[in-house]
Design an enzyme around this catalytic site. Structure first.
Site, PDB file in Angstrom:
ATOM      1  N   ARG A 103       0.846  -1.450  -0.028  1.00  0.00           N
ATOM      2  CA  ARG A 103       0.065  -0.333   0.084  1.00  0.00           C
ATOM      3  C   ARG A 103       1.246   1.685   0.050  1.00  0.00           C
ATOM      4  NH1 ARG A 103      -5.219   1.179   3.549  1.00  0.00           N
ATOM      5  NH2 ARG A 103      -6.214   0.302   1.786  1.00  0.00           N
ATOM      6  N   HIS A 130      -7.569   0.143  -6.965  1.00  0.00           N
ATOM      7  CA  HIS A 130      -8.232   0.028  -5.502  1.00  0.00           C
ATOM      8  C   HIS A 130      -8.439  -1.739  -6.029  1.00  0.00           C
ATOM      9  CE1 HIS A 130      -7.992  -1.640  -0.853  1.00  0.00           C
ATOM     10  NE2 HIS A 130      -8.840  -0.556  -1.194  1.00  0.00           N
ATOM     11  N   GLN A 133     -10.370  -3.836  -3.850  1.00  0.00           N
ATOM     12  CA  GLN A 133     -11.362  -4.027  -2.868  1.00  0.00           C
ATOM     13  C   GLN A 133     -12.758  -3.894  -4.395  1.00  0.00           C
ATOM     14  OE1 GLN A 133     -12.188  -2.076  -0.326  1.00  0.00           O
ATOM     15  NE2 GLN A 133     -14.226  -2.955  -0.861  1.00  0.00           N
ATOM     16  N   ASP A 218     -17.680   7.027  -1.894  1.00  0.00           N
ATOM     17  CA  ASP A 218     -16.272   7.109  -1.157  1.00  0.00           C
ATOM     18  C   ASP A 218     -15.981   8.315  -0.429  1.00  0.00           C
ATOM     19  OD1 ASP A 218     -13.912   6.150   0.492  1.00  0.00           O
ATOM     20  OD2 ASP A 218     -12.470   6.061  -1.183  1.00  0.00           O
ATOM     21  N   CYS A 258     -16.920   0.957   0.350  1.00  0.00           N
ATOM     22  CA  CYS A 258     -14.953   1.175   0.595  1.00  0.00           C
ATOM     23  C   CYS A 258     -14.985   0.688   1.946  1.00  0.00           C
ATOM     24  CB  CYS A 258     -13.842   0.928   0.510  1.00  0.00           C
ATOM     25  SG  CYS A 258     -13.862   2.263  -0.001  1.00  0.00           S
ATOM     26  N   ARG A 286     -13.640  -8.390   1.697  1.00  0.00           N
ATOM     27  CA  ARG A 286     -12.408  -8.707   1.228  1.00  0.00           C
ATOM     28  C   ARG A 286     -11.503 -10.141   2.008  1.00  0.00           C
ATOM     29  NH1 ARG A 286     -10.554  -3.474   1.344  1.00  0.00           N
ATOM     30  NH2 ARG A 286      -8.325  -4.748   0.411  1.00  0.00           N
TER      31      ARG A 286
HETATM   32  N1   CP Z   1     -11.232  -0.039   2.221  1.00  0.00           N
HETATM   33  C1   CP Z   1     -10.073   0.086   3.109  1.00  0.00           C
HETATM   34  O1   CP Z   1      -8.770  -0.431   1.577  1.00  0.00           O
HETATM   35  O2   CP Z   1      -9.953  -0.082   4.286  1.00  0.00           O
HETATM   36  P1   CP Z   1      -8.903   0.147   5.173  1.00  0.00           P
HETATM   37  O3   CP Z   1      -7.717   1.798   4.532  1.00  0.00           O
HETATM   38  O4   CP Z   1      -8.798   0.243   6.324  1.00  0.00           O
HETATM   39  O5   CP Z   1      -7.938  -0.880   4.781  1.00  0.00           O
HETATM   40  N1  NVA Z   2     -10.057   6.452  -1.294  1.00  0.00           N
HETATM   41  C1  NVA Z   2      -9.321   5.597   0.254  1.00  0.00           C
HETATM   42  C2  NVA Z   2     -10.098   4.881   0.015  1.00  0.00           C
HETATM   43  C3  NVA Z   2      -9.396   4.337   1.723  1.00  0.00           C
HETATM   44  C4  NVA Z   2     -10.040   2.453   1.352  1.00  0.00           C
HETATM   45  C5  NVA Z   2      -8.689   5.916   0.272  1.00  0.00           C
HETATM   46  O1  NVA Z   2      -7.443   5.988  -0.429  1.00  0.00           O
HETATM   47  O2  NVA Z   2      -8.225   6.609   1.178  1.00  0.00           O
END
Ligand code: CP
Ligand code: NVA
Length: 299
Positions: A103, A130, A133, A218, A258, A286
């Site tokens: 990440r 992502h 997701q 989101d 998400c 997930r």
């Molecule tokens: N939806 C998602 O990726 O959540 P987290 O940021 O908690 O991993």
């Molecule tokens: N769009 C959000 C998703 C978090 C899971 C971010 O990137 O923070």
């Protein structure tokens, strides 16, 4: 050739459908408490430069259930945090583990890492995509409503990383995605253009949601955009998914997010906590979807 999962476009539509089916099967196996240590002794490294609840817990629990193990590596504790090149980190770590979950911010960093890794690299969220997701979200739609092919999905809010992955999903799973964002917050033009007829852009949430089978949103300020929160809250007023907006969708429409969610901003409490909301199934899936992914990449 080492296969990576950096975006939904790395797999064929057929492979993606197979993963969704397998995720549903693995969920049933877990519910029956049947042993399924198909990846016994395999190791997963997780390198996370941003916070996470769902992604981290689902990968760590998932690989454990499959008989393997995981190590969570915060960049600050790695030599990466002291300036060791990303490419060298990829070369070294990939000689020791069976897959690496990352990440990070820039998608290009993830691609550079993958280019120097001997083992599969999985995108656990970048500023651009992502994909994990979406495996869970599509699984959730299949479970609650059947095949998503030919259905219509409305995205209301920011044209962000999750929106980009919904656009790719519309191409790969053959459904229509209508996107409504405020002006200046559209998804990247190259991603929209590549999706052709699968995606339709607008600045009008009501028109976008009309008759939709699924409404998705989101956060208005993603990780890394904390300083823009005020400006964004202003710009996105009128894009909140509330009961009035949901009322314009198909009567059986689902709501997805998400998570993490900010009640009262992008979504009203009575929608996310109401009967059309699928967010807890999405979050749980997930686990199952990523177990299917790990099995596919490592099995
Ligand atoms: N939806 C998602 O990726 O959540 P987290 O940021 O908690 O991993
Ligand atoms: N769009 C959000 C998703 C978090 C899971 C971010 O990137 O923070």
């Amino acid at each position: 050739m080492t296969r990576h999962f950096l975006s939904l476009l790395d797999f064929s539509p057929k492979e993606l459908r197979m993963l969704v089916e397998r995720a549903i099967t693995l969920k049933a196996i877990l519910r029956r408490r049947e042993p399924h240590e198909y990846l016994r002794g395999r190791s997963l490294a997780l390198i996370f430069e941003k916070s996470s609840t769902r992604t981290r817990v689902s990968f760590e629990a998932g690989i454990t259930q499959l008989g393997g193990n995981s190590m969570f590596l915060a960049p600050a504790e790695l030599q990466l945090g002291r300036g060791e090149p990303l490419e060298d980190t990829a070369r070294v770590v990939s000689r020791m583990v069976d897959a690496i979950v990352i990440r990070t911010h820039e998608h290009a960093k993830l691609e550079a890492f993958a280019a120097h890794s001997q083992v599969p690299v999985i995108n656990a969220l970048t500023d651009r995509f992502h994909p994990c997701q979406l495996l869970a979200d599509i699984q959730t739609y299949f479970e609650l409503r059947g095949d998503i092919r030919g259905h219509s999905v409305a995205w209301v809010g920011d044209g962000n990383n999750v929106c980009h992955s919904w656009i790719n999903a519309a191409r790969q799973f053959d459904f229509t995605l209508r996107v409504a964002t405020p002006k200046g917050y559209e998804p990247d033009a190259d991603i929209v253009a590549a999706a052709g007829q699968a995606v339709k852009m607008s600045h009008n949430p009501q028109e976008t949601v009309a008759g939709a089978d699924l409404v998705v949103t989101d956060t208005w300020a993603s990780m890394g955009q904390e300083a823009e929160k005020e400006t964004r809250t202003q710009a996105f007023s009128g894009f909140r998914v509330d009961t009035a907006l949901m009322g314009g969708a198909h009567p059986d429409a689902l709501f997805m997010h998400c998570l993490p969610a900010y009640r009262g901003l992008e979504v009203a409490s009575d929608v996310i906590d109401g009967p059309q909301s699928a967010v807890w199934d999405e979050a749980e899936n997930r686990l199952h979807a990523q177990k299917a992914l790990l099995e596919f990449l490592l099995g």
